[in-house]
Design a protein around this motif. Sequence first.
Motif, mmCIF file in Angstrom:
data_model
loop_
_atom_site.group_PDB
_atom_site.id
_atom_site.type_symbol
_atom_site.label_atom_id
_atom_site.label_comp_id
_atom_site.label_asym_id
_atom_site.label_seq_id
_atom_site.Cartn_x
_atom_site.Cartn_y
_atom_site.Cartn_z
ATOM 1 N N GLU A 36 0.859 4.108 -2.931
ATOM 2 C CA GLU A 36 0.667 5.521 -2.624
ATOM 3 C C GLU A 36 1.725 6.381 -3.309
ATOM 4 O OE1 GLU A 36 -0.814 9.027 -1.299
ATOM 5 O OE2 GLU A 36 -1.756 7.053 -1.174
ATOM 6 N N SER A 41 -6.144 -1.224 -0.740
ATOM 7 C CA SER A 41 -7.134 -0.589 0.130
ATOM 8 C C SER A 41 -8.282 -0.044 -0.720
ATOM 9 C CB SER A 41 -6.495 0.557 0.915
ATOM 10 O OG SER A 41 -6.167 1.634 0.047
ATOM 11 N N PRO A 42 -9.466 0.132 -0.136
ATOM 12 C CA PRO A 42 -10.606 0.676 -0.906
ATOM 13 C C PRO A 42 -10.296 2.035 -1.530
ATOM 14 C CG PRO A 42 -11.362 -0.235 1.176
ATOM 15 C CD PRO A 42 -9.861 -0.249 1.229
ATOM 16 N N GLU A 43 -9.487 2.831 -0.854
ATOM 17 C CA GLU A 43 -9.148 4.164 -1.361
ATOM 18 C C GLU A 43 -8.252 4.096 -2.596
ATOM 19 O OE1 GLU A 43 -10.323 4.117 2.744
ATOM 20 O OE2 GLU A 43 -8.600 3.164 1.807
ATOM 21 N N GLN A 44 -7.525 2.997 -2.736
ATOM 22 C CA GLN A 44 -6.584 2.861 -3.855
ATOM 23 C C GLN A 44 -7.157 2.069 -5.024
ATOM 24 O OE1 GLN A 44 -3.385 0.934 -1.716
ATOM 25 N NE2 GLN A 44 -2.345 2.875 -1.283
ATOM 26 N N ARG A 82 0.822 -1.210 0.000
ATOM 27 C CA ARG A 82 0.000 0.000 0.000
ATOM 28 C C ARG A 82 0.859 1.266 0.000
ATOM 29 N NH1 ARG A 82 -3.652 -3.275 3.154
ATOM 30 N NH2 ARG A 82 -2.631 -2.690 5.107
ATOM 31 N N ASP A 133 -9.412 2.339 -7.277
ATOM 32 C CA ASP A 133 -9.761 2.922 -8.564
ATOM 33 C C ASP A 133 -8.609 2.938 -9.558
ATOM 34 O OD1 ASP A 133 -12.340 3.319 -7.808
ATOM 35 O OD2 ASP A 133 -12.126 5.458 -7.383
ATOM 36 N N SER A 166 1.146 6.433 -7.122
ATOM 37 C CA SER A 166 -0.091 7.089 -7.537
ATOM 38 C C SER A 166 0.120 8.561 -7.884
ATOM 39 C CB SER A 166 -1.146 6.968 -6.431
ATOM 40 O OG SER A 166 -0.761 7.707 -5.285
#
Length: 218
Positions: free
Chosen positions: A170, A191-194, A166, A196, A173
């Motif tokens: 980050e 993670s759910p935030e990543q 993760r 997409d 990204s």
Amino acid sequence: MKVKVGIIHTTPATISSLEKLAERILPEAERVHILDDSILKDMIAGKSTEDVKKRWMAYAEILKEQGADAVLSACSTVGEIAEEADRSLGIPVYRIDEAMAVQAVERGSRISVLATLPSTLGPTVRLIGQKAKEAGKSVEMESVLVEGAYALLMQGNRREHDERIREAVEQCSRHSDVIVLAQASMAAAVSPEQADMVLTSPVSGMEKLKRDLTKLHR
């Protein structure tokens, strides 16, 4: 659709997750799993690719003899061996990461490829490059090795393994259109935030297998 699928693993880390995924996506299929973790160890150690290929091909032949309608390679490191088997075995042989590579090319031009094993980076980058060429698209690729993560996974420390992935996601990204996690064993770290901008191979690979088998057995 009654079919039989053979899945060849090179690490125990992928068996449970792919079986659960197959239960959801291919519930009508009989699954046969074969594990040889010496293959991945030999590839990491840089041993003869020919020796590894002979062993992997032998497992594919065994699955064919047992009545498998298709073989799925759960390991991206040996993906090019799976491609060779597809041309010679007489039944379809799939790379679990092929559909992911196609999606990566469709999603963007700046692609970061993350792996926890150096032996996986080359095959995955070459596969994405091949798909980009087939699509007539120019892409920029960055290869990132998540140091120490695979050793943590083999020690049973999935929490730290996932955290390192993760963190790498980050960082990438900030300058990437899309991020590819090269190994099936990395998929659960997202993670759910990543989610997409991150692509993983298990779901897309299994869905492609289902689509193709459905066409063959209509």
